[in-house]
Write an enzyme that holds these catalytic residues in place. Structure first.
Site, PDB file in Angstrom:
ATOM      1  N   GLY A  73       0.862  -1.187   0.000  1.00 45.34           N
ATOM      2  CA  GLY A  73       0.000   0.000   0.000  1.00 45.34           C
ATOM      3  C   GLY A  73       0.893   1.230   0.000  1.00 45.34           C
ATOM      4  O   GLY A  73       2.085   1.150  -0.355  1.00 45.34           O
TER       5      GLY A  73
ATOM      6  N   SER B 125     -17.037   9.434   0.763  1.00 43.20           N
ATOM      7  CA  SER B 125     -15.911  10.202   1.317  1.00 43.20           C
ATOM      8  C   SER B 125     -16.334  11.365   2.208  1.00 43.20           C
ATOM      9  O   SER B 125     -17.326  12.045   1.956  1.00 43.20           O
ATOM     10  CB  SER B 125     -15.088  10.754   0.158  1.00 43.20           C
ATOM     11  OG  SER B 125     -14.185  11.703   0.641  1.00 43.20           O
TER      12      SER B 125
ATOM     13  N   ARG C 191     -14.773  12.593  12.842  1.00 43.33           N
ATOM     14  CA  ARG C 191     -15.595  11.421  12.542  1.00 43.33           C
ATOM     15  C   ARG C 191     -16.245  10.800  13.778  1.00 43.33           C
ATOM     16  O   ARG C 191     -17.397  10.379  13.717  1.00 43.33           O
ATOM     17  CB  ARG C 191     -14.710  10.359  11.872  1.00 43.33           C
ATOM     18  CG  ARG C 191     -14.284  10.820  10.525  1.00 43.33           C
ATOM     19  CD  ARG C 191     -13.286   9.902   9.901  1.00 43.33           C
ATOM     20  NE  ARG C 191     -12.946  10.445   8.582  1.00 43.33           N
ATOM     21  CZ  ARG C 191     -12.089   9.897   7.759  1.00 43.33           C
ATOM     22  NH1 ARG C 191     -11.451   8.793   8.103  1.00 43.33           N
ATOM     23  NH2 ARG C 191     -11.854  10.440   6.589  1.00 43.33           N
TER      24      ARG C 191
ATOM     25  N   HIS D 195     -14.169   1.641   9.648  1.00 42.89           N
ATOM     26  CA  HIS D 195     -13.416   2.205   8.544  1.00 42.89           C
ATOM     27  C   HIS D 195     -11.903   2.128   8.723  1.00 42.89           C
ATOM     28  O   HIS D 195     -11.159   1.917   7.768  1.00 42.89           O
ATOM     29  CB  HIS D 195     -13.835   3.662   8.394  1.00 42.89           C
ATOM     30  CG  HIS D 195     -13.128   4.407   7.322  1.00 42.89           C
ATOM     31  ND1 HIS D 195     -13.265   4.097   5.993  1.00 42.89           N
ATOM     32  CD2 HIS D 195     -12.266   5.436   7.367  1.00 42.89           C
ATOM     33  CE1 HIS D 195     -12.522   4.926   5.265  1.00 42.89           C
ATOM     34  NE2 HIS D 195     -11.894   5.737   6.078  1.00 42.89           N
TER      35      HIS D 195
ATOM     36  N   LEU E  17      -3.309   8.723   4.736  1.00 38.86           N
ATOM     37  CA  LEU E  17      -2.414   8.723   3.570  1.00 38.86           C
ATOM     38  C   LEU E  17      -1.151   9.506   3.915  1.00 38.86           C
ATOM     39  O   LEU E  17      -0.035   9.118   3.566  1.00 38.86           O
ATOM     40  CB  LEU E  17      -3.123   9.338   2.364  1.00 38.86           C
ATOM     41  CG  LEU E  17      -4.450   8.682   1.957  1.00 38.86           C
ATOM     42  CD1 LEU E  17      -4.996   9.320   0.676  1.00 38.86           C
ATOM     43  CD2 LEU E  17      -4.292   7.178   1.744  1.00 38.86           C
TER      44      LEU E  17
HETATM   45  C1  LIG Z   1     -12.795   3.396   1.415  1.00 39.40           C
HETATM   46  C2  LIG Z   1     -11.661   4.076   2.098  1.00 39.40           C
HETATM   47  C3  LIG Z   1     -11.343   5.388   1.781  1.00 39.40           C
HETATM   48  C4  LIG Z   1     -10.288   6.022   2.422  1.00 39.40           C
HETATM   49  N1  LIG Z   1      -9.994   7.318   2.094  1.00 39.40           N
HETATM   50  C5  LIG Z   1      -8.958   7.933   2.715  1.00 39.40           C
HETATM   51  C6  LIG Z   1      -8.603   9.268   2.373  1.00 39.40           C
HETATM   52  O1  LIG Z   1      -9.216   9.895   1.534  1.00 39.40           O
HETATM   53  N2  LIG Z   1      -7.566   9.838   3.013  1.00 39.40           N
HETATM   54  C7  LIG Z   1      -6.840   9.172   3.965  1.00 39.40           C
HETATM   55  O2  LIG Z   1      -5.890   9.739   4.504  1.00 39.40           O
HETATM   56  N3  LIG Z   1      -7.143   7.893   4.271  1.00 39.40           N
HETATM   57  C8  LIG Z   1      -8.171   7.261   3.686  1.00 39.40           C
HETATM   58  N4  LIG Z   1      -8.471   5.972   4.016  1.00 39.40           N
HETATM   59  C9  LIG Z   1      -7.560   5.214   4.890  1.00 39.40           C
HETATM   60  C10 LIG Z   1      -6.343   4.771   4.086  1.00 39.40           C
HETATM   61  O3  LIG Z   1      -6.745   4.380   2.808  1.00 39.40           O
HETATM   62  C11 LIG Z   1      -5.586   3.622   4.727  1.00 39.40           C
HETATM   63  O4  LIG Z   1      -5.404   3.858   6.087  1.00 39.40           O
HETATM   64  C12 LIG Z   1      -4.229   3.457   4.077  1.00 39.40           C
HETATM   65  O5  LIG Z   1      -4.362   3.384   2.684  1.00 39.40           O
HETATM   66  C13 LIG Z   1      -3.494   2.247   4.607  1.00 39.40           C
HETATM   67  O6  LIG Z   1      -2.296   2.124   3.884  1.00 39.40           O
HETATM   68  P1  LIG Z   1      -1.223   1.044   4.284  1.00 39.40           P
HETATM   69  O7  LIG Z   1      -0.113   1.180   3.320  1.00 39.40           O
HETATM   70  O8  LIG Z   1      -0.897   1.168   5.728  1.00 39.40           O
HETATM   71  O9  LIG Z   1      -1.944  -0.369   4.109  1.00 39.40           O
HETATM   72  P2  LIG Z   1      -2.796  -1.004   2.897  1.00 39.40           P
HETATM   73  O10 LIG Z   1      -3.016  -0.092   1.787  1.00 39.40           O
HETATM   74  O11 LIG Z   1      -3.972  -1.637   3.558  1.00 39.40           O
HETATM   75  O12 LIG Z   1      -1.859  -2.133   2.346  1.00 39.40           O
HETATM   76  C14 LIG Z   1      -1.636  -3.331   3.035  1.00 39.40           C
HETATM   77  C15 LIG Z   1      -0.706  -4.178   2.212  1.00 39.40           C
HETATM   78  O13 LIG Z   1      -0.287  -5.264   3.008  1.00 39.40           O
HETATM   79  C16 LIG Z   1      -0.429  -6.464   2.285  1.00 39.40           C
HETATM   80  N5  LIG Z   1      -0.634  -7.526   3.271  1.00 39.40           N
HETATM   81  C17 LIG Z   1      -1.495  -7.545   4.316  1.00 39.40           C
HETATM   82  N6  LIG Z   1      -1.319  -8.667   5.027  1.00 39.40           N
HETATM   83  C18 LIG Z   1      -0.359  -9.369   4.420  1.00 39.40           C
HETATM   84  C19 LIG Z   1       0.274 -10.616   4.661  1.00 39.40           C
HETATM   85  N7  LIG Z   1      -0.054 -11.378   5.717  1.00 39.40           N
HETATM   86  N8  LIG Z   1       1.224 -11.039   3.793  1.00 39.40           N
HETATM   87  C20 LIG Z   1       1.588 -10.286   2.720  1.00 39.40           C
HETATM   88  N9  LIG Z   1       1.045  -9.093   2.458  1.00 39.40           N
HETATM   89  C21 LIG Z   1       0.086  -8.644   3.294  1.00 39.40           C
HETATM   90  C22 LIG Z   1      -1.569  -6.234   1.340  1.00 39.40           C
HETATM   91  O14 LIG Z   1      -1.472  -7.122   0.266  1.00 39.40           O
HETATM   92  C23 LIG Z   1      -1.312  -4.787   0.962  1.00 39.40           C
HETATM   93  O15 LIG Z   1      -0.353  -4.760  -0.063  1.00 39.40           O
HETATM   94  C24 LIG Z   1      -9.543   5.336   3.394  1.00 39.40           C
HETATM   95  C25 LIG Z   1      -9.871   4.004   3.730  1.00 39.40           C
HETATM   96  C26 LIG Z   1     -10.940   3.398   3.093  1.00 39.40           C
HETATM   97  C27 LIG Z   1     -11.303   2.015   3.508  1.00 39.40           C
END
Ligand SMILES: Cc1cc2nc3c(=O)[nH]c(=O)nc-3n(C[C@H](O)[C@H](O)[C@H](O)COP(=O)(O)OP(=O)(O)OC[C@H]3O[C@@H](n4cnc5c(N)ncnc54)[C@H](O)[C@@H]3O)c2cc1C
Length: 637
Positions: free
Chosen positions: A42, A284, A330, A401, A441
């Protein structure tokens, strides 16, 4: 273990600079001698992998999906915060810092949050340089809009697809390093466990999700970027694959889990509409810039919205919180929506919804302007509900969420296991008890692009590493344990589907550890979870083979972890006898039904360590010390 957050000394604004200077460096030529595993692609994992490889480390990156760019981050809609003050409204690093600490109900570390606010501006520059197509105003400057908990517009956005565009930026940087041979990409791999050798995180056990093969991978450090655990509630806005397994396995290997009960319930989601639904859709928060939230004043009013005259509508957020109006944070907006529905003023078939109305904004700015800002969100709403939000108000209700809790990390983003770093939503670090919109983000990219490249070097430079390979006992033992568990899951041979168990677990969590909690309900939930977990291991059915593409097996492993983790959430909620942010214990509320904190007894991070199967986890406290902001009752009036 004594929890040491390793917060640098000195004035708040200089801590990060000073720390970066004091961290030991790895000489550029030596970096290529070190291997780093990044789990997750992510925004946090994509940014970290690209940046670490750019520095010269050898990076191995893993994700569940078939492509790194399908990570859950792609779903993010509304935007990303930064203290650029392009709108000249009086924003500053200090204001973003203050809003975030206050928004989190004073349950986050000052030093981390200040660093986040400082770095926020670099993120925008970095993403613009990558070509991320942020919205621009007429003069060509980057445009901003407002999000909850702030009185300035500081949110940068790309329509309602900000996450997707940011992820494409991180993905291009990542793929550039794949092309250069510095990142080795392992898609369709699921980390099943963490390998700890001589007290250091030295690798992972993963399952190849296409062939079923169990693999072991060694490195000098492991960086978990595996996202949040909102899917413990079954119904959430998270991607179907979001899970707690990697974090929970690390917890079982010695990483502490911090504030697991801090869950964010987002106020503007499409309401639940049936028993067989498996996913909830977010509308959103950006929509609250122009949409007005209301319910009929009279409980049980069944008229269609257009027939309810203005003076019979209750714009309850605007009247209760005149300063912030529809843009309260929120947790506050969600609780108020629930309160209105509890009073019988909910709308729609289930009466578990409130209106989000754009009629005034369309009258004021014209349909075209609204379409330009939110077109894809309106389209999505119409596709799902069959109703045209340009003509009739949207119906919304709170849904799970985001999770503020996560693995405990120090200022370097290192967990309580040496060499295990945790980034993005998977750690607990910056949002306290409630995350402000558009700050996830920001945090994921801050962690990945701007924090880990420094702090991992500090760790590597001061650490001596023994020789470990996948043939070392720690790897073999961990791999065997992972295989045994898979065999056990496949051998249950029961009658009830894993999804059915998951749905019931989610209902327990929603009813007793959701938007409002009380001690009696939490105690009850604990017993129910234990019973359900026992039944799961007797009666679940997991079809298919081990050496095959088997999504039932994947899900079973994740749900089995949720079954254990849910109890930790409840234990944490019971231990925190106060209300703060997303943790609302009904016994602790002000006369106006706002969360009432107990700063004397609970101004701390609650970190839990695993003590063994079926044993109580051990509680550890990291006191939160506020030297720069004064703790006060949060007010958005
Ligand atoms: C619908 C929605 C809208 C949102 N809009 C916003 C916004 O506008 N602004 C904002 O700031 N935040 C927003 N958020 C929150 C934000 O999107 C997330 O908090 C953020 O994207 C998380 O990023 P991350 O890189 O931590 O994890 P993620 O993007 O969840 O990535 C997790 C990664 O880990 C991998 N993974 C997980 N477990 C394993 C495992 N056991 N083995 C191998 N790989 C694994 C997955 O494959 C993935 O690649 C939103 C959330 C949602 C649900």
């Amino acid at each position: 273990m004594q929890l040491d957050a390793k917060i640098p000394g000195g004035p708040l604004a200089q801590k990060w600079d000073r720390h970066r200077f004091e961290l030991k460096l790895v000489n550029p030529a030596n970096k290529r001698k070190f291997d780093i595993i990044v789990v997750g692609t992510g925004l946090a994992g994509g940014a970290a992998s690209a940046s670490l490889a750019e520095l010269g480390y050898n990076v191995k990156t893993f994700c569940i999906q078939d492509s790194p760019r399908r990570a859950h981050s792609i779903a993010a809609q509304g935007g990303i915060n930064a203290a650029k003050n392009y709108t000249n409204e009086g924003d500053s690093i200090w204001r973003l810092f203050y809003d975030t600490v206050k928004g989190g109900d004073f349950r986050a570390r000052e030093a981390n949050v200040y660093r986040l606010a400082q770095i926020s501006n670099n993120i925008i520059d970095q993403c613009v340089a990558q070509g991320v197509p942020f919205a621009r105003d007429y003069g060509g400057l980057l445009a901003n809009r407002s999000f909850g908990g702030a009185q300035v517009s500081r949110t940068f956005y790309a329509r309602g697809q900000t996450g997707q565009q940011l992820l494409l930026g991180a993905y291009s940087a990542l793929m550039r390093q794949v092309g250069l041979g510095k990142v080795q990409m392992f898609p369709r791999r699921e980390m099943l466990d963490l390998v700890v050798a001589n007290g250091q995180a030295r690798g992972i056990v993963a399952r190849n999700l296409t062939t079923g093969q169990i693999e072991t991978h060694a490195a000098h450090a492991v960086v978990l970027c595996t996202g949040g655990y909102g899917n413990v509630f079954f119904l959430s806005t998270n991607a179907m694959a979001s899970n707690v397994s990697a974090s929970f396995k690390a917890y079982k290997r010695g990483a502490y889990f911090a504030n697991p009960c801090f869950t964010q319930i987002h106020p503007t989601c499409i309401p639940v509409h049936g028993t067989y639904q498996s996913k909830l859709t977010l509308m959103s928060e950006s929509l609250r810039n122009d949409g007005r939230v209301w319910v009929p004043k009279k409980p049980g009013d069944n008229r269609v919205p257009q027939q309810i005259p203005e003076d019979e509508r209750d714009y309850y957020l605007e009247s209760k919180y005149p300063s912030f109006g529809n843009l309260v944070p929120r947790d506050v907006a969600s609780r108020n929506a629930k309160e209105q529905c509890d009073m019988g003023k909910g709308v729609g078939e289930t009466k578990l919804a409130v209106y989000l109305d754009f009629a005034d904004a369309i009258k004021r700015d014209g349909r075209e302007a609204i379409e330009r800002k939110y077109g894809n969100l309106f389209q999505m709403y119409e596709k799902i509900t069959g109703e045209d939000p340009y003509g009739t108000p949207m119906m919304i209700y709170p849904a799970v969420h985001y999770t503020m809790g996560g693995l405990w990390v120090d200022y370097n983003l290192m967990s309580t296991i040496d060499g295990l770093f945790v980034l993005g939503e998977a750690n607990f670090s910056d949002h306290g008890a409630n995350r402000l919109g558009a700050s996830a983000l920001m945090q994921g990219l801050a962690d990945g692009y701007f924090v880990i490249p420094y702090t991992i070097g500090g760790y590597i430079a001061r650490t001596s590493f023994s020789d470990v390979t996948p043939d070392t006992a720690a790897f073999k033992d961990t791999a065997r344990e992972a295989s045994d568990r898979i065999e056990k899951l496949l051998g249950i041979n029961g009658k009830r589907t894993v999804d059915d168990f998951h749905r019931q677990l989610g209902q327990i969590m929603w009813d007793y550890c959701g938007m409002a909690r009380n001690n009696q309900g939490l105690e009850k939930a604990r017993g129910m979870i234990q019973e359900l977990r026992a039944e799961f291991w007797q009666n679940a059915v997991v079809p298919g083979d081990v050496k095959d593409f088997n999504q039932s097996l994947e899900r079973a492993g994740r749900v089995a972890d949720f079954m254990e983790f849910a109890e930790l959430m409840v234990i944490d909620a019971l231990a925190r006898q106060e209300s703060c942010g997303g943790h609302f214990n009904e016994a602790y509320q002000t006369e106006e039904n706002e969360a009432r904190r107990d700063d004397e007894n609970f101004c701390h991070v609650a970190a839990w360590s695993h003590t063994g199967p079926d044993k109580e986890p051990e509680f550890h406290k990291e006191p939160l010390i506020f030297e720069n902001v004064e703790l006060s009752q949060r007010s958005y009036k």
